[in-house]
Design an enzyme around this catalytic site. Sequence first.
Site, PDB file in Angstrom:
ATOM      1  N   GLU A 176       0.807  -1.218   0.000  1.00 49.75           N
ATOM      2  CA  GLU A 176       0.000   0.000   0.000  1.00 49.75           C
ATOM      3  C   GLU A 176       0.842   1.272   0.000  1.00 49.75           C
ATOM      4  O   GLU A 176       0.446   2.280  -0.602  1.00 49.75           O
ATOM      5  CB  GLU A 176      -0.924   0.014   1.223  1.00 49.75           C
ATOM      6  CG  GLU A 176      -2.004  -1.047   1.216  1.00 49.75           C
ATOM      7  CD  GLU A 176      -3.094  -0.780   0.202  1.00 49.75           C
ATOM      8  OE1 GLU A 176      -3.505   0.393   0.066  1.00 49.75           O
ATOM      9  OE2 GLU A 176      -3.536  -1.736  -0.458  1.00 49.75           O
ATOM     10  N   ASP A 184      -7.440   6.457  -8.885  1.00 50.87           N
ATOM     11  CA  ASP A 184      -8.110   5.169  -9.075  1.00 50.87           C
ATOM     12  C   ASP A 184      -9.629   5.283  -9.057  1.00 50.87           C
ATOM     13  O   ASP A 184     -10.339   4.271  -9.006  1.00 50.87           O
ATOM     14  CB  ASP A 184      -7.660   4.169  -8.003  1.00 50.87           C
ATOM     15  CG  ASP A 184      -8.001   4.626  -6.582  1.00 50.87           C
ATOM     16  OD1 ASP A 184      -8.488   5.769  -6.419  1.00 50.87           O
ATOM     17  OD2 ASP A 184      -7.765   3.843  -5.645  1.00 50.87           O
ATOM     18  N   THR A 204      -7.215   8.791  -0.980  1.00 49.15           N
ATOM     19  CA  THR A 204      -6.784   7.595  -0.263  1.00 49.15           C
ATOM     20  C   THR A 204      -5.915   8.060   0.892  1.00 49.15           C
ATOM     21  O   THR A 204      -5.008   8.866   0.694  1.00 49.15           O
ATOM     22  CB  THR A 204      -5.984   6.654  -1.184  1.00 49.15           C
ATOM     23  OG1 THR A 204      -6.838   6.205  -2.244  1.00 49.15           O
ATOM     24  CG2 THR A 204      -5.455   5.455  -0.411  1.00 49.15           C
TER      25      THR A 204
END
Length: 302
Positions: A87, A105, A110
């Site tokens: 990640e 994405d 995020t």
Amino acid sequence: MKRAGCLLLSFIAVAPAATVAFSVLSPGGESEGSSARPSASASARSPESDESAAERRADDKMIASLPPGLAAPAKKELAQQLVASAENSTLDWRSAYAYIEDIGDGQGYTAGIIGFCSGTHDLLTLVERYTKSHPDNGLARYLPALREVDGTDSHEGLDPGFPAAWKKEATRQAFRDAQDGERDRAYFDPAVRLAKLDGLGTLGQFIYYDAMVFHGPGTGPTGFYGLREATIKEADTPSQGGKEASYLDIFLDLRRKAMRTKKAGIDTSRVDTAQRQFLYDGNLALRTPLTWQVYGETYRVR
């Protein structure tokens, strides 16, 4: 007919067979498809409710009799390092509390230790829960905007201040603890619990956890629960009498396909040169030392 899997190994399942009974949790923590909880004045509980509670107690008793597996402190730390390598390209997973960016994405911002996303409800849930116990936090004023953009990649109402507010809040231990707690509640605990009910050892528990983090707790074809159901159609879990290694090999096959369904050309090395390598090495207990590769980078844990 369920296929035997392409892995030509014959490991013995590490956990006893169990009857699997679980609820699929929505990102907000409620059981999907369940009716509302009856009021305190209700005169009787339904037979279905009693049966479900009895099944859960039986599952809890069975799980309590098993080794801790991935829930053991050292293995849980290892799990966070493995996830962080994929990640955040680091083993120092705690350095990601303040991380936030839009990685393009389609899921908005995020952020944090497992990539909570403004477009997938879990970031909103985290901030809502944190605000209940810490109403004066620096992210609370963004809750209306987070509710509006939930399910989209929009930044409306979040820019330009939200990233800076997130980073500032991440300097507070309370917010770090909140991230840890939400990670465990929504991802780690459900994944490890279900893996144990399926008769999987420590590696299998991690494979479920990483899939839960990446794919989310959805029941669709690319969600974690959907992937598990698709795997069970092709192979028995160890609890059902199947071979652990073969079952996990098929799960990873389907997961890899799901990753590429979500995004063509995606790097699948977190499966190919990490989890599957551990499996092919026969390391079902996820013993250290470990060496693996993600995105071409080599990581080692002693």
